[in-house]
Design an enzyme around this catalytic site. Structure first.
Site, mmCIF file in Angstrom:
data_model
loop_
_atom_site.group_PDB
_atom_site.id
_atom_site.type_symbol
_atom_site.label_atom_id
_atom_site.label_comp_id
_atom_site.label_asym_id
_atom_site.label_seq_id
_atom_site.Cartn_x
_atom_site.Cartn_y
_atom_site.Cartn_z
ATOM 1 N N GLY A 1 0.890 -1.332 -0.151
ATOM 2 C CA GLY A 1 0.160 -0.019 0.006
ATOM 3 C C GLY A 1 0.919 1.243 0.084
ATOM 4 C CB THR B 1 3.268 -0.743 7.576
ATOM 5 O OG1 THR B 1 1.875 -0.968 8.087
ATOM 6 C CG2 THR B 1 4.286 -1.266 8.679
ATOM 7 C CB ILE B 2 -0.361 3.519 7.777
ATOM 8 C CG1 ILE B 2 -1.448 2.591 7.489
ATOM 9 C CG2 ILE B 2 0.225 4.327 6.616
ATOM 10 C CD1 ILE B 2 -2.511 3.162 6.851
ATOM 11 C CG ASP B 3 -1.775 -1.662 9.509
ATOM 12 O OD1 ASP B 3 -2.550 -0.437 9.643
ATOM 13 O OD2 ASP B 3 -2.005 -2.532 8.566
ATOM 14 N NE ARG C 1 -4.804 -7.294 5.897
ATOM 15 C CZ ARG C 1 -5.997 -7.492 5.029
ATOM 16 N NH1 ARG C 1 -6.601 -8.586 5.380
ATOM 17 N NH2 ARG C 1 -6.160 -6.653 4.024
ATOM 18 C CD GLU D 1 -8.398 -2.212 7.561
ATOM 19 O OE1 GLU D 1 -9.263 -1.730 6.981
ATOM 20 O OE2 GLU D 1 -6.940 -2.304 7.579
ATOM 21 N NE ARG E 1 -27.327 8.101 10.135
ATOM 22 C CZ ARG E 1 -28.384 7.687 10.672
ATOM 23 N NH1 ARG E 1 -28.053 6.758 11.557
ATOM 24 N NH2 ARG E 1 -29.476 8.204 10.438
ATOM 25 C CG HIS F 1 -7.521 3.890 0.523
ATOM 26 N ND1 HIS F 1 -8.820 3.120 0.438
ATOM 27 C CD2 HIS F 1 -6.819 2.949 0.212
ATOM 28 C CE1 HIS F 1 -8.479 1.769 0.037
ATOM 29 N NE2 HIS F 1 -7.152 1.726 -0.064
ATOM 30 N NE ARG G 1 -2.920 2.888 1.696
ATOM 31 C CZ ARG G 1 -3.332 1.634 1.143
ATOM 32 N NH1 ARG G 1 -3.458 0.726 1.841
ATOM 33 N NH2 ARG G 1 -3.428 1.791 -0.189
#
Length: 342
Positions: free
Chosen positions: A10, A126-128, A172, A222, A266, A272, A275
């Site tokens: 990504g 990685t943004i994670d 993830r 997520e 809501r 994205h 990112r």
């Protein structure tokens, strides 16, 4: 000497800063030439490349994304993938390859080095923030900043309508973005992949906030899962590394909350937006340093390694170690923020 550079997986804020650091130091101090391979591992597979020199990297420091392009291509799933990569490197007279990416991209680099002798150096992206060999990965700080700003903005609309707002962020298998942005943004519930959640308990926390005349914000990664359910998938498709497409847990949770509490709920899926865009000052700083140290590793012929942040120092670790396991949120750290739930 000619060095190849690619960015895989990504996109991520700070990728261009790494490329710039590699090329500037490699050209100015070591006299190296550079070839950029386009679209991740697809570049050396298909011979897609571009020249990387100082004019090519001028002005890219504050730009998001990557000038090289990216993809989730796995050369070990391609016919004659390794042979094709070796032929491309030989054709371009590339003597070393710098791979910038997360666990999948670096996992390929590790296998190419250990099993096939391709001289590779890795840069963690990685943004994670889930690579265990480094304290931080660039892109994470920017993603947390984007998510925190979104949560700040959502507080006012939640209070205006006295409704529950569920914010779904990326993550993830690791809940670092949810944990950091949720705490920084004053969320009332934070749900992460490492800890399965009880929907009933979430609803009790939400009802407690309404009793205090306060509209709650729920931040959910997520990959978070309920105790009595499974991971919510966007669809059943997988990429070339076998990853399923996630997204939907926020919408699912909002419906559950509304049905159980009677309160309007809501969902906002940041997706994205986390990112993309301009990298933060920290990510530019870290990415640039990673680039400078990656080209030093090439100069030293220290292949099969990845540059990593330990404290304030940039060190080298074996690629095999860097991709061996994910860095996940410690239960004790998650427990710290529980005081703000409900």
């Amino acid at each position: 000497m000619r060095v190849g550079v690619l960015t895989g997986g990504g996109d991520c804020p700070g990728l261009n800063a790494v490329i710039r650091g590699i090329v500037r130091k490699g050209t100015q101090e070591y006299g190296y030439d550079f070839v950029g391979f386009r679209d991740g591992w697809r570049g050396p597979l298909e011979g897609r490349s571009m020249r990387l020199d100082i004019p090519a990297v001028r002005g890219i420091l504050p730009r998001g994304g990557t000038i090289l392009g990216s993809s989730r291509t796995n050369p070990f799933k391609e016919e004659d993938g390794v042979r094709r990569i070796k032929e491309t490197l030989a054709k371009h007279e590339v003597e070393a390859l710098i791979a910038i990416g997360g666990e999948d991209t670096l996992g390929v680099a590790s296998r190419l080095f250990t099993e096939h002798g391709v001289p590779c150096v890795g840069v963690p992206k990685t943004i994670d923030n889930d690579l265990s060999a480094t304290d931080y990965t660039f892109g994470f700080d920017t993603a947390v900043g984007v998510a925190t700003e979104a949560i700040d903005r959502l507080h006012t609309t939640a209070e205006s309508h006295m409704r529950v707002l569920v914010v779904e962020v990326m993550g993830r298998h690791a809940g670092w973005i949810a944990l950091h942005s949720g705490l920084a943004g004053g969320a009332n519930v934070i749900l992460i992949p490492e800890q399965r959640f009880d929907v009933g308990e979430v609803c009790r926390w939400i009802e407690s906030r309404f009793k205090a005349s306060y509209a709650p914000i729920v931040v959910v990664a997520e990959g978070a899962m309920p105790k009595d359910g499974d991971m919510v998938l966007k669809d059943g498709s997988t990429d070339s590394f076998g990853h399923v497409r996630l997204s939907g847990v926020g919408e699912w949770l909002a419906k559950e909350v509304e049905a159980r509490t009677g309160k309007e709920a809501r969902t906002t899926v940041l997706g994205h937006t986390q990112r993309g865009g301009t990298p933060s000052a920290f990510d530019r700083w870290l990415a640039t340093r990673f680039g400078l140290h990656a080209i030093d590793a090439v100069r030293d012929a220290d292949y099969g390694t990845m540059v990593a942040l330990r404290g304030t120092d940039i060190v080298r670790v074996p690629l095999s170690e860097a991709t061996a396991k994910l860095k996940t949120v410690d239960p004790a750290l998650y427990a710290e923020v529980g005081v703000f739930f409900g």
